[in-house]
Design an enzyme around this catalytic site. Structure first.
Site, PDB file in Angstrom:
ATOM      1  N   ASP A 153       0.834  -1.193   0.000  1.00  0.00           N
ATOM      2  CA  ASP A 153       0.000   0.000   0.000  1.00  0.00           C
ATOM      3  C   ASP A 153       0.870   1.245   0.000  1.00  0.00           C
ATOM      4  OD1 ASP A 153      -1.976   1.872   0.305  1.00  0.00           O
ATOM      5  OD2 ASP A 153      -2.511   1.323   2.346  1.00  0.00           O
ATOM      6  N   ASP A 351      -2.596   6.462  -5.647  1.00  0.00           N
ATOM      7  CA  ASP A 351      -2.759   5.543  -4.523  1.00  0.00           C
ATOM      8  C   ASP A 351      -2.959   4.118  -5.030  1.00  0.00           C
ATOM      9  OD1 ASP A 351      -3.111   4.765  -1.827  1.00  0.00           O
ATOM     10  OD2 ASP A 351      -5.270   4.909  -2.027  1.00  0.00           O
TER      11      ASP A 351
END
Length: 474
Positions: A153, A351
């Site tokens: 992430d 992201d």
């Protein structure tokens, strides 16, 4: 005789007229062909079933640098061999929870502490996976090394895994949980150490009984990981081994991760993996997310970067996110009439954990209208609260839809792969434009992972750049 002469003159006139007319007809035909070719150039035409994932795993052999590359899998794809009983509606709900938490953290219209306030007000949602991403890699921890499947992430700081004896609680995972008592290289970090102070104040604590540094990570849906902040040996490959790697040894963990054992934090923060391995990798990593969950991609640290990559500067966002500047969009090869100030007012981040790209409402409206105009041949259908521009392809074998491109500062234009333009909410019956609007134009935009698919996305933290190279997984 007069009639014969008149006939000859008329025939000559017709002949001369045609001599002049035919080139014009040919020219008009050429324009038509050229126009059609122009249209075809900016249209995707493919089998509708190719937009859906298959039940079999097809592993790609492509890596950029085998010494520092990890295979990427979708956490609910067939390569993970995990039963997926989650609907796309649940995925989209999870995605919105993540976006809510990110935007609360980065809100330009709020004072300090709004995220903490929001977290206390959000109800815990049992059974909803926390918003940390869709893709996993396998790394080694401990001495001797044990392999663990972790989500990665770019919007998370700390790398953590569930640890025995799970003093609080642990969720089910694919491998056995990490047992620090069986590793000769494990050490807890003390509260007084400089390493403990690397954690943000809101994420660290101290054990009263042992003066051991504690970490706490809370996500947007109140899922969390808490435990000991420690050092351990991290193994990327046989040649890439890092001692004294700071990570979280989770003793109390709540949330569903598709049986992943924890998370790899790739944010710009000082405790992330890129920062801790900067001496070797120079804060550079790249990944390629496959076109469907049934395929694999890669996560590469350091190594070679595609020569075709176009780079855009990282703009200031926060220590936990990579900011980028969107400057425009196009549909079917035509630039959308969006005032550039719409994008500069909101700002944006890239992201890996957010699925659907979020846009300022003004920009989304222009995108939606232009896309929908070119899809008039297909029946419309209802979507859900997030995706509202949807089509029913159940009576079609092949479909055609316009290309969508996003332009970034520095002259970088990313032509979204065909797999990243539509999202199957309900198979071929409900295929939706995979973009969504924020609540207002001031909320930060997010370039999500669905639109990043098949690109090699390069993060160069040392140079402050993010790059895109088409065909990264093929």
């Amino acid at each position: 005789m007069a009639n014969l002469i008149s006939s000859i003159k008329f025939t000559s006139f017709i002949y001369v007229f045609l001599l002049f007319l035919c080139p014009l007809c040919s020219l008009k035909k050429g324009y038509a062909v050229e126009a059609n070719e122009h249209i075809k150039k900016y249209v995707h035409t493919l089998e509708v079933n190719s937009l859906l994932a298959s039940d079999s795993c097809n592993q790609s052999s492509k890596v950029i640098d085998k010494a520092s590359s990890l295979q990427v899998q979708h956490k609910y794809g067939p390569c993970m061999q995990v039963l997926n009983d989650r609907s796309h509606v649940q995925f989209l709900l999870q995605d919105q929870l993540r976006v809510d938490s990110i935007q609360a953290k980065l809100s330009k219209n709020s004072g300090h502490g709004i995220f903490e306030e929001m977290v206390t007000k959000l109800p815990a949602r049992s059974g909803i996976a926390i918003g940390t991403g869709n893709y996993v890699v396998t790394v080694g921890l401990g001495t001797p090394k044990k392999d663990f499947t972790l989500e990665f992430d770019t919007g998370s700081d700390i790398t953590w895994t569930q640890c025995q004896p799970c003093l609080g609680s642990c969720y089910p995972q694919k491998e056995q949980k990490f047992d620090p008592t069986k590793s000769t290289s494990y050490n807890n970090v003390s509260c007084s150490s400089a390493s403990c102070n690397l954690l943000p104040t809101s994420q660290r604590g101290c054990s009263a009984s042992s003066s051991t540094c504690l970490y706490q990570v809370i996500y947007g849906d109140q899922s969390y990981s808490q435990g000991f902040f420690a050092t351990e040996t991290l193994t990327i490959s046989s040649s890439d081994v890092f001692t004294n790697f700071l990570f979280g040894c989770g003793q109390s963990n709540n949330g569903l991760f598709g049986q992943a054992a924890g998370l790899v934090g790739l944010s710009p923060s000082s405790v992330s993996l890129p920062s801790q391995t900067a001496e070797k990798y120079q804060k550079q990593f790249s990944y390629c997310l496959p076109s469907t969950p049934s395929l694999t991609g890669y996560l590469n640290f350091g190594g070679k970067v595609s020569q075709t990559a176009g780079f855009t500067p990282i703009s200031p966002a926060s220590s936990s996110f990579y900011g980028i500047d969107i400057v425009g969009m196009s549909v079917g090869g035509s630039q959308l009439p969006i005032d550039p100030s719409i994008f500069t007012t909101s700002g944006a981040i890239i992201d890996s954990g957010t699925v659907i790209t979020r846009l300022p409402p003004t920009a989304y409206k222009a995108l939606k209208e232009a896309f929908d105009e070119k899809m008039s041949n297909y029946p419309k259908t209802n979507g859900d609260e997030l995706l509202d521009t949807c089509y029913d392809f159940s009576n079609y074998t092949t479909v055609s839809f316009p290309m969508v491109s996003v332009s970034f500062k520095g002259g970088v234009e990313v032509d979204i792969d065909a797999s990243g333009i539509l999202y199957p909410v309900n198979g071929v019956k409900t295929m939706c434009l995979a973009f969504a609007a924020n609540k207002d134009d001031s909320e930060i935009g997010i370039f999500g992972n669905h639109q990043q698919k098949t690109y090699e996305v390069v993060y160069d933290g040392a140079k402050g750049m993010v790059g895109f190279a088409a065909g990264g997984c093929s």
